[in-house]
Design a protein around this motif. Structure first.
Motif, PDB file in Angstrom:
ATOM      1  N   ASP A 112      99.305  69.957  87.265  1.00 17.46           N
ATOM      2  CA  ASP A 112      99.597  70.092  85.838  1.00 17.46           C
ATOM      3  C   ASP A 112      98.741  69.148  84.998  1.00 17.46           C
ATOM      4  O   ASP A 112      98.200  69.537  83.963  1.00 17.46           O
ATOM      5  N   PHE A 113      98.620  67.896  85.460  1.00 20.48           N
ATOM      6  CA  PHE A 113      97.832  66.903  84.718  1.00 20.48           C
ATOM      7  C   PHE A 113      96.377  67.331  84.610  1.00 20.48           C
ATOM      8  O   PHE A 113      95.800  67.330  83.524  1.00 20.48           O
ATOM      9  N   LYS A 114      95.766  67.726  85.735  1.00 17.88           N
ATOM     10  CA  LYS A 114      94.353  68.088  85.681  1.00 17.88           C
ATOM     11  C   LYS A 114      94.128  69.338  84.824  1.00 17.88           C
ATOM     12  O   LYS A 114      93.130  69.432  84.123  1.00 17.88           O
ATOM     13  N   ASN A 115      95.079  70.272  84.861  1.00 18.36           N
ATOM     14  CA  ASN A 115      94.953  71.460  84.017  1.00 18.36           C
ATOM     15  C   ASN A 115      95.104  71.126  82.535  1.00 18.36           C
ATOM     16  O   ASN A 115      94.376  71.663  81.697  1.00 18.36           O
ATOM     17  N   LYS A 116      96.025  70.234  82.204  1.00 21.94           N
ATOM     18  CA  LYS A 116      96.222  69.834  80.812  1.00 21.94           C
ATOM     19  C   LYS A 116      95.009  69.095  80.269  1.00 21.94           C
ATOM     20  O   LYS A 116      94.598  69.310  79.129  1.00 21.94           O
ATOM     21  N   VAL A 117      94.432  68.212  81.071  1.00 20.31           N
ATOM     22  CA  VAL A 117      93.240  67.480  80.629  1.00 20.31           C
ATOM     23  C   VAL A 117      92.071  68.443  80.424  1.00 20.31           C
ATOM     24  O   VAL A 117      91.376  68.379  79.414  1.00 20.31           O
ATOM     25  N   GLY A 125      79.113  66.307  74.879  1.00 22.60           N
ATOM     26  CA  GLY A 125      79.622  67.630  74.543  1.00 22.60           C
ATOM     27  C   GLY A 125      80.044  68.373  75.796  1.00 22.60           C
ATOM     28  O   GLY A 125      79.910  67.878  76.921  1.00 22.60           O
ATOM     29  N   ILE A 126      80.536  69.599  75.590  1.00 18.27           N
ATOM     30  CA  ILE A 126      81.097  70.343  76.718  1.00 18.27           C
ATOM     31  C   ILE A 126      80.234  71.517  77.164  1.00 18.27           C
ATOM     32  O   ILE A 126      80.574  72.188  78.140  1.00 18.27           O
ATOM     33  N   GLU A 172      92.220  71.609  79.747  1.00 16.75           N
ATOM     34  CA  GLU A 172      92.517  72.407  78.552  1.00 16.75           C
ATOM     35  C   GLU A 172      92.246  71.603  77.278  1.00 16.75           C
ATOM     36  O   GLU A 172      91.685  72.121  76.315  1.00 16.75           O
ATOM     37  N   TYR A 173      92.638  70.331  77.275  1.00 18.06           N
ATOM     38  CA  TYR A 173      92.407  69.453  76.119  1.00 18.06           C
ATOM     39  C   TYR A 173      90.903  69.321  75.839  1.00 18.06           C
ATOM     40  O   TYR A 173      90.471  69.391  74.685  1.00 18.06           O
ATOM     41  N   ILE A 174      90.118  69.148  76.903  1.00 18.59           N
ATOM     42  CA  ILE A 174      88.664  69.017  76.747  1.00 18.59           C
ATOM     43  C   ILE A 174      88.060  70.346  76.304  1.00 18.59           C
ATOM     44  O   ILE A 174      87.105  70.363  75.543  1.00 18.59           O
ATOM     45  N   GLY A 175      88.611  71.444  76.810  1.00 18.23           N
ATOM     46  CA  GLY A 175      88.086  72.750  76.473  1.00 18.23           C
ATOM     47  C   GLY A 175      87.129  73.313  77.513  1.00 18.23           C
ATOM     48  O   GLY A 175      86.257  74.131  77.205  1.00 18.23           O
ATOM     49  N   ALA A 197      89.759  61.888  85.101  1.00 15.05           N
ATOM     50  CA  ALA A 197      90.099  62.406  83.776  1.00 15.05           C
ATOM     51  C   ALA A 197      89.424  61.570  82.695  1.00 15.05           C
ATOM     52  O   ALA A 197      88.870  62.116  81.724  1.00 15.05           O
ATOM     53  N   GLU A 198      89.430  60.247  82.853  1.00 20.74           N
ATOM     54  CA  GLU A 198      88.775  59.366  81.882  1.00 20.74           C
ATOM     55  C   GLU A 198      87.271  59.601  81.849  1.00 20.74           C
ATOM     56  O   GLU A 198      86.662  59.615  80.780  1.00 20.74           O
ATOM     57  N   VAL A 199      86.669  59.795  83.012  1.00 19.72           N
ATOM     58  CA  VAL A 199      85.235  60.088  83.070  1.00 19.72           C
ATOM     59  C   VAL A 199      84.942  61.415  82.373  1.00 19.72           C
ATOM     60  O   VAL A 199      84.003  61.516  81.582  1.00 19.72           O
ATOM     61  N   ALA A 200      85.748  62.426  82.649  1.00 24.25           N
ATOM     62  CA  ALA A 200      85.556  63.740  82.024  1.00 24.25           C
ATOM     63  C   ALA A 200      85.650  63.637  80.504  1.00 24.25           C
ATOM     64  O   ALA A 200      84.820  64.206  79.781  1.00 24.25           O
ATOM     65  N   LEU A 201      86.639  62.915  80.014  1.00 25.85           N
ATOM     66  CA  LEU A 201      86.784  62.732  78.562  1.00 25.85           C
ATOM     67  C   LEU A 201      85.602  61.974  77.971  1.00 25.85           C
ATOM     68  O   LEU A 201      85.089  62.343  76.914  1.00 25.85           O
TER      69      LEU A 201
END
Length: 64
Positions: free
Chosen positions: A47-52, A25-26, A54-57, A14-18
């Motif tokens: 749930d966590f991976k889906n929320k992250v 950019g995305i 979604e947050y990233i887009g 998740a940290e790497v993705a962010l």
């Protein structure tokens, strides 16, 4: 250039993705995951991976 993250749903991926999303950019970001059976992978992880994501887009790309 595509940026493909082996997105496990854990804190490190998740940290790497962010970080990659913030730096590059995305538009060319891929969150690659295996959708593991709910009997093996806890709902909280899903749930966590889906929320992250979604947050990233970015939608999660499933390899299975």
């Amino acid at each position: 250039m595509k940026h493909i993250i082996c997105y496990s749903g854990g804190q490190s991926s998740a940290e790497v993705a962010l970080s990659v999303a913030n730096k590059y950019g995305i538009d060319n970001l891929v969150l690659l995951n295996h959708d593991i059976n709910q009997n093996v992978e806890a709902k909280t992880i899903k749930d966590f991976k889906n929320k992250v994501a979604e947050y990233i887009g970015v939608e999660i790309t499933y390899a299975n």
